[in-house]
Scaffold this motif. Structure first.
Motif, mmCIF file in Angstrom:
data_model
loop_
_atom_site.group_PDB
_atom_site.id
_atom_site.type_symbol
_atom_site.label_atom_id
_atom_site.label_comp_id
_atom_site.label_asym_id
_atom_site.label_seq_id
_atom_site.Cartn_x
_atom_site.Cartn_y
_atom_site.Cartn_z
ATOM 1 N N ASN A 1 0.831 -1.198 0.000
ATOM 2 C CA ASN A 1 0.000 0.000 0.000
ATOM 3 C C ASN A 1 0.869 1.252 0.000
ATOM 4 O O ASN A 1 0.610 2.217 -0.734
ATOM 5 C CB ASN A 1 -0.918 -0.004 1.223
ATOM 6 C CG ASN A 1 -1.871 1.166 1.238
ATOM 7 O OD1 ASN A 1 -2.797 1.255 0.435
ATOM 8 N ND2 ASN A 1 -1.646 2.106 2.149
ATOM 9 N N TYR A 2 1.917 1.238 0.827
ATOM 10 C CA TYR A 2 2.838 2.377 0.865
ATOM 11 C C TYR A 2 3.507 2.575 -0.500
ATOM 12 O O TYR A 2 3.563 3.693 -1.020
ATOM 13 C CB TYR A 2 3.888 2.154 1.949
ATOM 14 C CG TYR A 2 5.019 3.151 1.885
ATOM 15 C CD1 TYR A 2 4.831 4.470 2.305
ATOM 16 C CD2 TYR A 2 6.259 2.789 1.381
ATOM 17 C CE1 TYR A 2 5.859 5.392 2.226
ATOM 18 C CE2 TYR A 2 7.292 3.696 1.300
ATOM 19 C CZ TYR A 2 7.098 5.005 1.725
ATOM 20 O OH TYR A 2 8.117 5.921 1.631
ATOM 21 N N GLN A 3 3.997 1.490 -1.084
ATOM 22 C CA GLN A 3 4.658 1.580 -2.384
ATOM 23 C C GLN A 3 3.697 2.101 -3.454
ATOM 24 O O GLN A 3 4.075 2.903 -4.306
ATOM 25 C CB GLN A 3 5.192 0.211 -2.795
ATOM 26 C CG GLN A 3 6.306 -0.328 -1.926
ATOM 27 C CD GLN A 3 6.661 -1.757 -2.320
ATOM 28 O OE1 GLN A 3 6.815 -2.086 -3.499
ATOM 29 N NE2 GLN A 3 6.782 -2.627 -1.331
ATOM 30 N N PHE A 4 2.459 1.625 -3.408
ATOM 31 C CA PHE A 4 1.447 2.016 -4.386
ATOM 32 C C PHE A 4 1.197 3.526 -4.332
ATOM 33 O O PHE A 4 1.255 4.215 -5.354
ATOM 34 C CB PHE A 4 0.152 1.250 -4.098
ATOM 35 C CG PHE A 4 -0.985 1.542 -5.033
ATOM 36 C CD1 PHE A 4 -1.138 0.828 -6.215
ATOM 37 C CD2 PHE A 4 -1.924 2.514 -4.724
ATOM 38 C CE1 PHE A 4 -2.202 1.083 -7.079
ATOM 39 C CE2 PHE A 4 -2.988 2.782 -5.578
ATOM 40 C CZ PHE A 4 -3.125 2.072 -6.755
ATOM 41 N N HIS A 5 0.928 4.019 -3.130
ATOM 42 C CA HIS A 5 0.605 5.441 -3.012
ATOM 43 C C HIS A 5 1.823 6.317 -3.288
ATOM 44 O O HIS A 5 1.708 7.352 -3.961
ATOM 45 C CB HIS A 5 0.027 5.737 -1.627
ATOM 46 C CG HIS A 5 -1.369 5.236 -1.473
ATOM 47 N ND1 HIS A 5 -2.449 5.896 -2.002
ATOM 48 C CD2 HIS A 5 -1.876 4.119 -0.884
ATOM 49 C CE1 HIS A 5 -3.555 5.229 -1.734
ATOM 50 N NE2 HIS A 5 -3.227 4.142 -1.064
ATOM 51 N N ARG A 6 2.974 5.898 -2.804
ATOM 52 C CA ARG A 6 4.168 6.706 -3.049
ATOM 53 C C ARG A 6 4.478 6.763 -4.541
ATOM 54 O O ARG A 6 4.869 7.809 -5.055
ATOM 55 C CB ARG A 6 5.367 6.144 -2.286
ATOM 56 C CG ARG A 6 6.512 7.152 -2.212
ATOM 57 C CD ARG A 6 7.725 6.616 -1.489
ATOM 58 N NE ARG A 6 8.603 7.676 -1.078
ATOM 59 C CZ ARG A 6 9.406 8.361 -1.903
ATOM 60 N NH1 ARG A 6 9.421 8.062 -3.205
ATOM 61 N NH2 ARG A 6 10.185 9.321 -1.451
ATOM 62 N N ARG A 7 4.293 5.641 -5.226
ATOM 63 C CA ARG A 7 4.578 5.610 -6.664
ATOM 64 C C ARG A 7 3.642 6.559 -7.413
ATOM 65 O O ARG A 7 4.062 7.264 -8.333
ATOM 66 C CB ARG A 7 4.401 4.182 -7.195
ATOM 67 C CG ARG A 7 4.828 4.022 -8.647
ATOM 68 C CD ARG A 7 6.338 4.107 -8.762
ATOM 69 N NE ARG A 7 6.766 4.332 -10.133
ATOM 70 C CZ ARG A 7 6.992 5.533 -10.671
ATOM 71 N NH1 ARG A 7 6.819 6.636 -9.963
ATOM 72 N NH2 ARG A 7 7.394 5.641 -11.914
ATOM 73 N N ILE A 8 2.368 6.582 -7.022
ATOM 74 C CA ILE A 8 1.428 7.491 -7.674
ATOM 75 C C ILE A 8 1.881 8.942 -7.501
ATOM 76 O O ILE A 8 1.934 9.715 -8.460
ATOM 77 C CB ILE A 8 0.005 7.302 -7.109
ATOM 78 C CG1 ILE A 8 -0.602 6.003 -7.638
ATOM 79 C CG2 ILE A 8 -0.900 8.482 -7.492
ATOM 80 C CD1 ILE A 8 -1.984 5.700 -7.103
ATOM 81 N N TYR A 9 2.228 9.313 -6.271
ATOM 82 C CA TYR A 9 2.558 10.710 -6.022
ATOM 83 C C TYR A 9 3.923 11.088 -6.580
ATOM 84 O O TYR A 9 4.164 12.261 -6.900
ATOM 85 C CB TYR A 9 2.458 11.009 -4.521
ATOM 86 C CG TYR A 9 1.060 10.737 -4.009
ATOM 87 C CD1 TYR A 9 -0.052 11.254 -4.682
ATOM 88 C CD2 TYR A 9 0.819 9.928 -2.911
ATOM 89 C CE1 TYR A 9 -1.339 10.976 -4.258
ATOM 90 C CE2 TYR A 9 -0.464 9.644 -2.478
ATOM 91 C CZ TYR A 9 -1.541 10.179 -3.164
ATOM 92 O OH TYR A 9 -2.817 9.909 -2.751
#
Length: 216
Positions: free
Chosen positions: A131-139
């Motif tokens: 989840n952290y990787q997903f959101h960080r990648r988006i931003y």
């Protein structure tokens, strides 16, 4: 001392190790951090450890309290609500830049992470990392360096509390569907849909994390 040993003993590396332990729940909120004990457990020197602890205190992950010394930060209901309010002020507003900056291979990478999260179910450790990787990648795709720094800090602060919610198993399908909706919005190059989904996602996360936090 070898170069590898010096690197592993650096304040930056020690801070990263402690940050991971706090985010992962190995060091729980309220845990007292005794420097002598930590230095022995981590097999590091006291001076870089002290520097690492002060860096984490600046990030809000550690607090210095009278009589107790350094402890892993404990967030109140109001603190958590404020963290999510800050996320709402930052994250949805990056949608236009994210859509402009994303490439097909980025979308494919996000799709793979969304699929893996769905497979993880209520596995808090595996799911939280993804989840952290997903959101960080988006931003990251917004290329807004300073905004990303603040968002990263907010994600770190809320993660120990988010994990408790994930372990409860509540409403995970909705979260998975919202992750998919973000990927779909990016693939359609629809900044408006992305902005709305991010807003809904953060608001839902806030409500669930607060509900679990307030349970006895």
């Amino acid at each position: 001392m070898t170069r590898a040993a010096r690197t592993s003993n650096s304040a930056e590396v020690i801070a990263a190790r402690l940050r991971k332990s706090i985010r992962g729940g190995e060091l729980l909120p309220g845990t007292r951090l005794v420097q002598e004990q930590l230095a022995g457990e981590l097999e590091v020197s006291r001076i870089p450890l002290r520097e690492a602890l002060h860096a984490l205190a600046a990030e809000g992950l550690i607090e210095v309290q009278p009589q107790r010394g350094m402890i892993v930060a404990e967030l109140s209901h109001g603190d958590i609500a404020e963290l999510f309010e800050l996320r709402l002020q930052l994250e949805p507003h990056l949608a236009d830049e994210i859509v402009r900056g994303c490439r097909e291979r980025d979308i494919d990478e996000l799709q793979a992470m969304a699929d893996q999260m769905r497979e993880k179910g209520a596995d808090a450790a595996g799911r939280a990392s993804l989840n952290y990787q997903f959101h960080r990648r988006i931003y990251e795709m917004s290329e807004r360096r300073l905004a990303l720094r603040f968002i990263d800090q907010l994600l770190h602060l809320v993660e120990p509390y988010s994990r408790r919610w994930v372990r409860s198993g509540r409403d995970l399908k909705r979260i998975d569907d919202e992750h998919q909706a973000m990927v779909d919005a990016l693939r359609a190059r629809d900044a408006g849909a992305l902005r709305r989904t991010i807003t809904t996602h953060v608001e839902g996360g806030r409500d669930h994390v607060l509900a679990v936090h307030d349970e006895p």
